[in-house]
Design a protein around this motif. Structure first.
Motif, PDB file in Angstrom:
ATOM      1  N   GLN A   1     -84.592 -61.873  66.135  1.00 39.27           N
ATOM      2  CA  GLN A   1     -85.668 -61.542  65.189  1.00 39.27           C
ATOM      3  C   GLN A   1     -86.383 -60.253  65.593  1.00 39.27           C
ATOM      4  N   ARG A   2     -86.682 -60.132  66.876  1.00 37.76           N
ATOM      5  CA  ARG A   2     -87.369 -58.936  67.357  1.00 37.76           C
ATOM      6  C   ARG A   2     -86.504 -57.688  67.157  1.00 37.76           C
ATOM      7  N   MET A   3     -85.205 -57.790  67.420  1.00 37.39           N
ATOM      8  CA  MET A   3     -84.314 -56.637  67.269  1.00 37.39           C
ATOM      9  C   MET A   3     -84.191 -56.224  65.804  1.00 37.39           C
ATOM     10  N   VAL A   4     -84.110 -57.190  64.894  1.00 32.94           N
ATOM     11  CA  VAL A   4     -84.000 -56.859  63.476  1.00 32.94           C
ATOM     12  C   VAL A   4     -85.294 -56.230  62.976  1.00 32.94           C
ATOM     13  N   ARG A   5     -86.427 -56.742  63.392  1.00 32.79           N
ATOM     14  CA  ARG A   5     -87.707 -56.149  62.973  1.00 32.79           C
ATOM     15  C   ARG A   5     -87.810 -54.697  63.458  1.00 32.79           C
ATOM     16  N   SER A   6     -87.354 -54.448  64.692  1.00 31.82           N
ATOM     17  CA  SER A   6     -87.373 -53.093  65.214  1.00 31.82           C
ATOM     18  C   SER A   6     -86.448 -52.182  64.405  1.00 31.82           C
ATOM     19  N   ALA A   7     -85.287 -52.705  64.008  1.00 32.16           N
ATOM     20  CA  ALA A   7     -84.349 -51.921  63.199  1.00 32.16           C
ATOM     21  C   ALA A   7     -84.925 -51.619  61.813  1.00 32.16           C
ATOM     22  N   LEU A   8     -85.589 -52.586  61.216  1.00 32.67           N
ATOM     23  CA  LEU A   8     -86.219 -52.354  59.913  1.00 32.67           C
ATOM     24  C   LEU A   8     -87.307 -51.288  60.017  1.00 32.67           C
ATOM     25  N   ASP A   9     -88.078 -51.330  61.107  1.00 31.53           N
ATOM     26  CA  ASP A   9     -89.104 -50.299  61.323  1.00 31.53           C
ATOM     27  C   ASP A   9     -88.456 -48.919  61.453  1.00 31.53           C
ATOM     28  N   GLY A  10     -87.330 -48.873  62.159  1.00 33.13           N
ATOM     29  CA  GLY A  10     -86.637 -47.598  62.321  1.00 33.13           C
ATOM     30  C   GLY A  10     -86.148 -47.043  60.996  1.00 33.13           C
TER      31      GLY A  10
END
Length: 405
Positions: A342-351
């Motif tokens: 979840q944390r990795m996907v949220r970071s990717a969406l922010d990117g």
């Protein structure tokens, strides 16, 4: 006689001279530190400490790979005496290369030839641009061979039309005030005679000499890093492996450095790689594809590919987690993605929102038409890039599974 029995142990050519070893290791240490600060570099596996002639084959996606990976592979395992030689494009050994890649230092580096620094790191030039160069490269060699000749005598009218009107001679192209235009491409076919025939002949002669140089290094027991695709991929698909691989493959033990990127996650570009010994009983290309790490960006890009409707962030998280669960067991998934999806996907969406590829639509997100990424200038659609990358990785994994039965 088997290939392994022909592989030599390191000797004269592949051992760094005593006077060069401190410079080489100072350079390797500094370059390794720089790339780990400027980028996020993670690797799994290492070359054996004791080895004879070794060919390290990598897929090619980004310009940072040769210097960053040669430095990383050199310190894991640490070896004072035996450098890792890397095949590097000859343009890297001409003035302006570092200035083009380090914009903040461009003023100081515009006329600096970085060949000595790159050579200390282990990079060795090969002629890999047989048809197109930069204006600066063509002007550089014209001036070396003929002096400061007029551009009207060297370049065709079509090429001169792309140059500023105050450029009169080849030295003007190389002047610091024209640095940007000097880095723009020009075809060898846009040279006038006798410069065109001269450059084509010099290119063929240089390529033959470069190939023989690397073959001699392999016969002498060196470790050589190559990217046999030649140029890096712009669409996520691997290019055909060719060139030096055909010459050096029979002379050495082959190891793979399978590379992936996670461009959507974090502000620093994240590069992941795996070092794995290649199997001799199957083609090399599917092995490289199958061993590349699967990243958050790859799975998120695959899910977003072709998507038209807005979506909630939670949908993206569930989609990536679902893909992780269905990936074949013989692919390598980024451990951080497994541990905190979840944390990795949220970071990717922010990117993706930072680059403008995603935009907010009420409490949802939607894809825009802006699909470029600053770290991948040759890529028109970074979403399609990730989709293509995953499909080829899965094809490689399927081939490996089938061949193992």
């Amino acid at each position: 006689m088997s290939r392994q029995s022909r592989i030599s142990s390191p000797n004269s050519l592949s051992v760094a001279p005593l006077w060069l070893q401190p410079l080489r290791w100072f350079t390797v240490t500094c370059v390794n530190a720089y790339y780990h600060l400027a980028y996020r570099v993670r690797g799994w596996g290492a070359l054996p400490r004791r080895r004879g002639a070794t060919l390290v084959v990598a897929n090619h996606q980004h310009e940072l790979e040769a210097a960053a990976l040669v430095a990383a592979l050199s310190v894991r395992p640490f070896s004072w005496r035996y450098p890792i030689f890397a095949v590097a494009g000859r343009r890297m050994f001409e003035p302006g290369f570092l200035a083009d890649r380090l914009p903040l230092l461009r003023f100081a580096l515009r006329e600096v030839n970085s060949g000595t620094l790159l050579g200390a790191l282990g990079l060795q030039p090969v002629e890999n641009e047989l048809h197109t160069r930069s204006f600066g490269s063509l002007a550089y060699w014209a001036r070396i061979r003929h002096g400061d000749v007029p551009v009207d005598a060297v370049f065709s009218e079509r090429a001169r039309a792309r140059l500023p009107s105050d450029i009169k001679t080849v030295a003007d192209i190389l002047d610091a005030r024209h640095f940007k235009v000097s880095r723009t491409p020009a075809s060898l076919s846009e040279l006038l005679e006798p410069y065109r025939s001269e450059e084509l002949a010099a290119t063929r002669k240089q390529l033959e000499a470069d190939v023989e140089h690397f073959a001699q290094l392999a016969r002498d027991g060196a470790t050589i890093y190559i990217t046999p695709e030649g140029t890096y991929s712009g669409d996520g698909r691997m290019r055909r492996m060719r060139g030096l691989l055909l010459t050096l493959g029979p002379l050495a033990s082959i190891w793979m450095t399978a590379i992936s990127y996670d461009p959507f996650v974090g502000r620093r570009l994240s590069m992941l790689y795996r070092v794995v010994q290649a199997r001799n009983d199957m083609p090399l290309e599917p092995q490289v594809k199958a061993n590349r790490p699967i990243t958050t960006s790859v799975l998120l890009g695959n899910w977003l590919h072709g998507r038209r409707e807005p979506f909630a962030p939670a949908e993206a998280e569930d989609a990536v987690i679902g893909q992780v669960a269905t990936l074949p067991p013989n692919v390598f998934i980024d451990p951080e993605l497994r541990r905190m999806p979840q944390r990795m996907v949220r970071s990717a969406l922010d990117g993706l929102r930072r680059t403008g590829t995603l935009e907010a639509a009420a409490d949802r997100l939607r894809l825009t038409e802006r699909r470029s990424h600053p770290q991948f200038p040759r890529t028109a659609d970074i979403i399609e890039y990730q989709h293509n990358f995953l499909q080829e990785s899965l094809e490689g994994a399927a081939f490996m599974s089938s061949a193992a039965r």
